[in-house]
Design a protein around this motif. Structure first.
Motif, PDB file in Angstrom:
ATOM      1  N   ARG A  77      33.783  36.228  46.826  1.00 44.73           N
ATOM      2  CA  ARG A  77      34.560  36.491  45.606  1.00 44.73           C
ATOM      3  C   ARG A  77      34.617  35.261  44.699  1.00 44.73           C
ATOM      4  NH1 ARG A  77      37.568  40.252  43.481  1.00 44.73           N
ATOM      5  NH2 ARG A  77      39.442  39.800  42.257  1.00 44.73           N
ATOM      6  N   ARG A 424      47.607  36.977  49.104  1.00 44.62           N
ATOM      7  CA  ARG A 424      46.320  37.401  48.529  1.00 44.62           C
ATOM      8  C   ARG A 424      45.502  38.274  49.489  1.00 44.62           C
ATOM      9  NH1 ARG A 424      45.652  33.534  44.268  1.00 44.62           N
ATOM     10  NH2 ARG A 424      43.668  34.464  43.676  1.00 44.62           N
ATOM     11  N   GLU A 427      44.175  41.440  47.900  1.00 48.89           N
ATOM     12  CA  GLU A 427      43.082  41.156  46.971  1.00 48.89           C
ATOM     13  C   GLU A 427      41.775  40.967  47.737  1.00 48.89           C
ATOM     14  OE1 GLU A 427      41.609  37.739  43.774  1.00 48.89           O
ATOM     15  OE2 GLU A 427      43.682  37.741  44.484  1.00 48.89           O
ATOM     16  N   HIS A 431      38.417  43.293  47.617  1.00 47.08           N
ATOM     17  CA  HIS A 431      37.071  42.792  47.353  1.00 47.08           C
ATOM     18  C   HIS A 431      36.090  43.293  48.410  1.00 47.08           C
ATOM     19  CE1 HIS A 431      34.077  40.016  45.680  1.00 47.08           C
ATOM     20  NE2 HIS A 431      33.682  39.860  46.945  1.00 47.08           N
ATOM     21  N   THR A 515      37.564  42.670  39.150  1.00 48.65           N
ATOM     22  CA  THR A 515      38.945  42.314  38.852  1.00 48.65           C
ATOM     23  C   THR A 515      39.902  43.094  39.744  1.00 48.65           C
ATOM     24  OG1 THR A 515      38.988  43.960  37.084  1.00 48.65           O
ATOM     25  CG2 THR A 515      38.469  41.687  36.465  1.00 48.65           C
ATOM     26  N   PHE A 516      41.006  42.469  40.039  1.00 50.02           N
ATOM     27  CA  PHE A 516      41.991  43.068  40.943  1.00 50.02           C
ATOM     28  C   PHE A 516      43.328  43.152  40.238  1.00 50.02           C
ATOM     29  CE2 PHE A 516      45.433  42.289  44.066  1.00 50.02           C
ATOM     30  CZ  PHE A 516      45.299  43.450  44.809  1.00 50.02           C
ATOM     31  N   SER A 520      41.994  38.529  37.367  1.00 47.95           N
ATOM     32  CA  SER A 520      41.013  37.984  38.299  1.00 47.95           C
ATOM     33  C   SER A 520      41.691  37.085  39.299  1.00 47.95           C
ATOM     34  CB  SER A 520      39.945  37.215  37.547  1.00 47.95           C
ATOM     35  OG  SER A 520      40.528  36.152  36.862  1.00 47.95           O
TER      36      SER A 520
END
Length: 520
Positions: A77, A424, A427, A431, A515-516, A520
């Motif tokens: 990522r 995170r 996230e 990904h 994008t999350f 980003s």
């Protein structure tokens, strides 16, 4: 230093693996190392035999694979080696990346020495040069080991030519391959060495299975002691084995994942690498204990009465003794030590790639500059510290602290910071699922946020207490403070100093993709 002091020089185009197969073989080459061959069989035998496979499999599924995929997600990522990737996760996390780089550098310095030993013994296999007294040959004739703590000092510069010459060859070969790059160097070596390793070790295993006493060796390894399942130390041993054998939490898989294309499958290769690594460990256990069963048969003793069932003693004392008693033993020895060389060399390349990539990215060095500068410094330190008559004691001490304190501490910080402090994990899971064919569920987040930190912290605290209270191998306390805790302090100092140094290439102009949550 502030970003205003950074330049905006354009970095070289990021290297990439040629495809998924090249990445998988390289990742397996990193994971399958010396520990798979000489550590796993002994650890399994000492921790419940066949019963050990239960906590081992649980450890693989709840810690090994989750943290491996976390490394993949961070590297892929944020498109960088450990310092750059962590900085892009959160700027103040760059130091964790440099802590991992320092670990890799120190490990590479002594890991190359063990490969040099294996290279020497590969040559010695053809004339069985070690004779009948394999222990005396290894520590006396070959290493010329000093009586540290006794008549001799703890550190000398008395070089051992039999170690020094192959060590120089290992470093020259390593620098050349690193300078060739990811696709033309690392990947090509693994394309050749991984099939060769499987062929060589497979031949060794088949031969061992047909030796007299092989069944006794396999019974010793796989007969389950179910009572061991209630021992917490057995579970710690299982998690430790998985953790150390997968090359996770010290920058390697972050760096390797960063060389994958943007739209590259991550989870499927992750499962392939993890199960291939564990499969090779079990395969190695079969070969090693079948051979040990033969040795016990020839000596008229039980397998349990043999000495040196794990580590360097297994490889360089027990196995040469076994080879000497085998029909066509020289060929068997060449296959074994050749396998050690290939397994160790591919792992060494991956360890040093972490260091090389990090310096390329921060200081704007070319691939060739980084390979030569880092390789030469590492080679000099390797020669000065570990090719001398006191090298074995230094290697043993540094290895204990680098692995059991440095790497485990790095893993604890990574899981706690990503899972608890920065939150995170989702996230990273997003990904993985966005680019992969096999999605990971919330079980993965649970392992990273809850189970991983608990297990890893237990491992770390247990080992720190043991080293503080009991010391290590009876070595002098001042020596352990210098070569053990001093090495950990070196990791911390390197992390602080390298983080404070100025970036020659702008590190923060970057948008994570995909994008999350709208950012980003």
């Amino acid at each position: 230093m502030s970003d205003a002091q950074s330049t905006t020089a354009k970095p070289e185009k990021r290297e990439e693996f040629s495809g998924q197969l090249g990445f998988i073989l390289s990742a397996i080459g990193s994971a399958v190392g010396l520990g798979n061959i000489w550590r796993f069989p002994g650890v399994a035998y000492e921790n419940g035999g066949g019963a050990f496979l239960v906590p081992y499999l649980i450890a693989l599924l709840t810690a090994g694979i989750p943290i491996l995929l976390l490394d993949y997600a961070i590297g892929h990522r944020y498109r960088g080696s450990a310092p750059l990737a962590f900085r892009r996760v959160k700027r103040w996390l760059e130091g964790l990346g440099w802590f991992q780089v320092a670990i890799c550098f120190v490990i590479a310095v002594y890991y190359a020495v063990i490969i040099a030993w294996a290279l020497s013994f590969f040559v010695y296999s053809f004339d069985l040069r070690w004779g009948d007294d394999t222990a005396g040959f290894f520590t006396g004739t070959y290493l010329q080991l000093a009586d540290v703590g006794g008549a001799d000092p703890w550190f000398t510069l008395d070089f051992v030519p039999a170690v020094l010459i192959p060590l120089v060859l290992v470093w020259v070969a390593t620098i050349v391959v690193l300078a060739a790059g990811v696709a033309k160097g690392l990947e090509k070596v693994n394309f050749v060495f991984m099939p060769l390793l499987l062929l060589a070790f497979g031949t060794l295993v088949v031969r061992a299975l047909f030796l007299p006493g092989a069944a006794d060796g396999l019974n010793a390894l796989f007969t389950p002691d179910w009572g061991a399942m209630g021992d917490p130390n057995v579970w710690i041993a299982a998690y430790s084995q998985i953790f150390f054998s997968l090359s996770i939490a010290f920058g390697i898989m972050i760096t390797y994942a960063s060389y994958r294309k943007r739209r590259a499958n991550l989870t499927s290769p992750g499962f392939v690498v993890a199960f291939a690594n564990s499969g090779f460990e079990v395969f190695a256990g079969i070969g090693v204990f079948a051979a040990l069963g033969f040795l016990a048969h020839e000596q008229g003793v039980a397998v349990a009465e043999l000495e040196g069932l794990t580590g360097p003693i297994l490889a360089f004392v027990t196995f040469p003794a076994l080879v000497s008693q085998m029909p066509a033993g020289g060929l068997f020895g060449a296959l074994f030590f050749g396998s050690l060389v290939m397994a160790g060399y591919t792992s060494l390349l991956s360890i040093l790639q972490v260091v090389s990539a990090s310096f390329q990215e921060k200081f704007g060095w070319t691939r060739a500059q980084a390979s030569v500068r880092i390789g030469v410094v590492a080679a000099v330190l390797s020669v000065l510290a570990f090719s001398t008559t006191t090298g074995l004691v230094a290697l043993d001490t540094v290895d204990q602290w680098a692995n059991n304190i440095g790497i485990v501490a790095s893993a604890v910080v990574t899981t706690v910071v990503v899972g608890w402090v920065l939150r995170r994990t989702e996230e990273m899971r997003f990904h993985l699922n966005s680019v992969s064919t096999i999605p990971v569920g919330r079980w993965w987040s649970f392992c990273i946020v809850v189970l991983g930190p608990v297990v890893l912290t237990s491992m770390l605290v247990s080992r720190i207490v043991s080293l503080v209270v009991d010391g290590y191998e009876g070595y002098a306390a001042w020596y352990l403070n210098v070569m053990g805790w001093g090495v950990v302090a070196l990791f911390l100092v390197a992390a602080v100093v390298l983080t404070r140094m100025r970036w020659r290439v702008e590190p923060d102009r970057f948008d994570a993709w995909p994008t999350f949550g709208g950012k980003s």
